[in-house]
Design an enzyme around this catalytic site. Structure first.
Site, PDB file in Angstrom:
ATOM      1  CB  CYS A   1       9.802  -0.478   6.950  1.00 17.01           C
ATOM      2  SG  CYS A   1       8.681  -0.367   5.517  1.00 17.01           S
TER       3      CYS A   1
ATOM      4  CG  ASP B   1       2.446   2.632   8.468  1.00 17.84           C
ATOM      5  OD1 ASP B   1       3.524   2.106   8.783  1.00 17.84           O
ATOM      6  OD2 ASP B   1       2.151   2.926   7.299  1.00 17.84           O
TER       7      ASP B   1
HETATM    8  P1  RI2 Z   1       7.074   7.523   6.355  1.00 17.11           P
HETATM    9  C1  RI2 Z   1       5.605   2.442   5.574  1.00 17.11           C
HETATM   10  O1  RI2 Z   1       4.538   1.692   5.138  1.00 17.11           O
HETATM   11  C2  RI2 Z   1       6.357   1.771   6.688  1.00 17.11           C
HETATM   12  O2  RI2 Z   1       5.571   1.060   7.595  1.00 17.11           O
HETATM   13  C3  RI2 Z   1       7.007   2.976   7.306  1.00 17.11           C
HETATM   14  O3  RI2 Z   1       7.513   2.741   8.603  1.00 17.11           O
HETATM   15  C4  RI2 Z   1       5.851   3.933   7.286  1.00 17.11           C
HETATM   16  O4  RI2 Z   1       5.203   3.718   6.046  1.00 17.11           O
HETATM   17  C5  RI2 Z   1       6.172   5.367   7.497  1.00 17.11           C
HETATM   18  O5  RI2 Z   1       6.816   5.948   6.406  1.00 17.11           O
HETATM   19  P2  RI2 Z   1       4.385   1.039   3.641  1.00 17.11           P
HETATM   20  O6  RI2 Z   1       3.653   2.089   2.818  1.00 17.11           O
HETATM   21  O7  RI2 Z   1       5.749   8.217   6.400  1.00 17.11           O
HETATM   22  O8  RI2 Z   1       5.712   0.672   3.074  1.00 17.11           O
HETATM   23  O9  RI2 Z   1       7.939   7.887   7.552  1.00 17.11           O
HETATM   24  O10 RI2 Z   1       3.511  -0.146   3.889  1.00 17.11           O
HETATM   25  O11 RI2 Z   1       7.797   7.745   5.045  1.00 17.11           O
END
Ligand code: RI2
Length: 330
Positions: free
Chosen positions: A134, A203
């Protein structure tokens, strides 16, 4: 010029549609929305202003249910208002506290990412083969800081279906000069025996040290466990879930099936249903450590981190914001 409710609704819509995404960023945007509510409110009484803030909070809490950074950001501001703006204070005093605490949350959360980069980069060694999943700003910061320190390593980035956030990661790391190999999610085990460290964001971290992160993380952790590769999690302390300490479970967001298969194609399939959970849960025993802005902890110490941060907040208050959340979902 948009009115405040429209601006706030825009932020909520953008979080829901993932134009604003990433657990940290959605928390900062939610807190920004509280600040917009306060600064443009015409409320003459504290009760009216609190009502407007609660409406904004409810709207935001109903956008994406999994990343606890979002309720934690809102709780940070609301708790400060409750504790630093006693009954005899004016509506102006409440405004000042709300703006100050919102600004504080936003700047602290950015500082936390830098600090995680500083601490986590010490755990990256020259020659490492890293795999990431991700698009985590905290995980990326670690790799960028390690690279700036002169360490040389390479990164395998999963594309992260269905929304391909892995491409964002690959681009950002590549632009920083870091060699990146972009792979299919399904190829993670194929490459795992060459990987030294898996590095992912979060998350949510639960009281028992489990990691809730982008769907596929738990399979990657399982493959890492089999290959004896380390699994590192980069998580700001506002990703730790106090609700899990009082028995709540993290709700896993299930997004629209059109992210998996086009409606037109779906219409041609017989007896087929589609599921699209956005996150999964990796138990603590598949994680080696969690890198926070306050230091590195074993996942089993998550409960201590939560108690230290939220010990002062009564469980009724935790329940109150959870109740707001739940009522919004109904
Ligand atoms: P930071 C994202 O979720 C991913 O799951 C990623 O690992 C997490 O947020 C943390 O991101 P999505 O919004 O807070 O893409 O470290 O569903 O940037």
């Amino acid at each position: 010029m948009l009115t405040t409710p429209e601006l706030v609704r825009d932020i909520a819509d953008e979080i829901r549609e993932m134009k604003i995404r990433g657990a940290g960023e959605i928390a900062r945007s939610a807190v920004q929305a509280l600040m917009i509510t306060v600064t443009s409110s015409k409320a003459q009484t504290k009760d009216d202003l609190m009502q407007e803030l609660n409406t904004t909070a409810k709207l935001l809490l109903g956008t994406r249910p999994t990343a606890v950074s979002l309720p934690n950001g809102i709780r940070y501001v609301m708790h400060r208002i409750a504790s630093e703006s006693p009954a005899d204070h004016s509506v102006e005093a409440l405004r000042t506290v709300a703006v100050k605490s919102a600004e504080e949350f936003i700047s602290n959360s950015r500082l936390a990412i830098k600090k995680i980069g500083e601490i986590g980069s010490k755990r990256i060694a020259d020659g490492d083969k890293i795999l990431t999943h991700c698009n985590s700003s905290a995980a990326i910061e670690i790799m960028k800081q390690a690279w700036k320190q002169g360490k040389r390593f390479d990164v395998t980035a999963t594309e992260t279906r269905p929304r391909f956030q892995g491409r964002l990661t690959a681009r950002e790391l590549g632009e920083a000069g870091i060699p990146v190999r972009l792979i299919l999610d399904d190829a993670a085990r194929f490459f795992m025996n060459k990987i030294d460290k898996v590095l992912v964001g979060a998350d949510a971290i639960t009281a028992n040290g489990a990691l809730v992160n982008k769907i596929g993380t738990s399979l990657i952790a399982l493959a890492a466990h089999e290959s004896r590769s380390r699994v590192f999690v980069a998580a700001e302390t506002y990703k730790f879930s106090p609700e899990t300490m009082i028995g709540e479970l993290i709700e896993i967001e299930e997004r629209d099936t059109s992210e998996v298969i086009a409606q037109s194609e779906m219409g041609r399939l017989k007896n087929v249903t589609v599921r699209n959970p956005s996150f999964d849960v990796t138990p603590a025993e598949y994680l080696d450590l969690i890198i926070t802005e306050r230091g590195i902890i074993p996942p089993q110490a998550a409960i201590l981190m939560i108690q230290e941060q939220y010990g002062s907040i009564a469980s009724e208050e935790l329940n109150q914001y959870h109740a707001v959340h739940l009522s919004e979902q109904e």
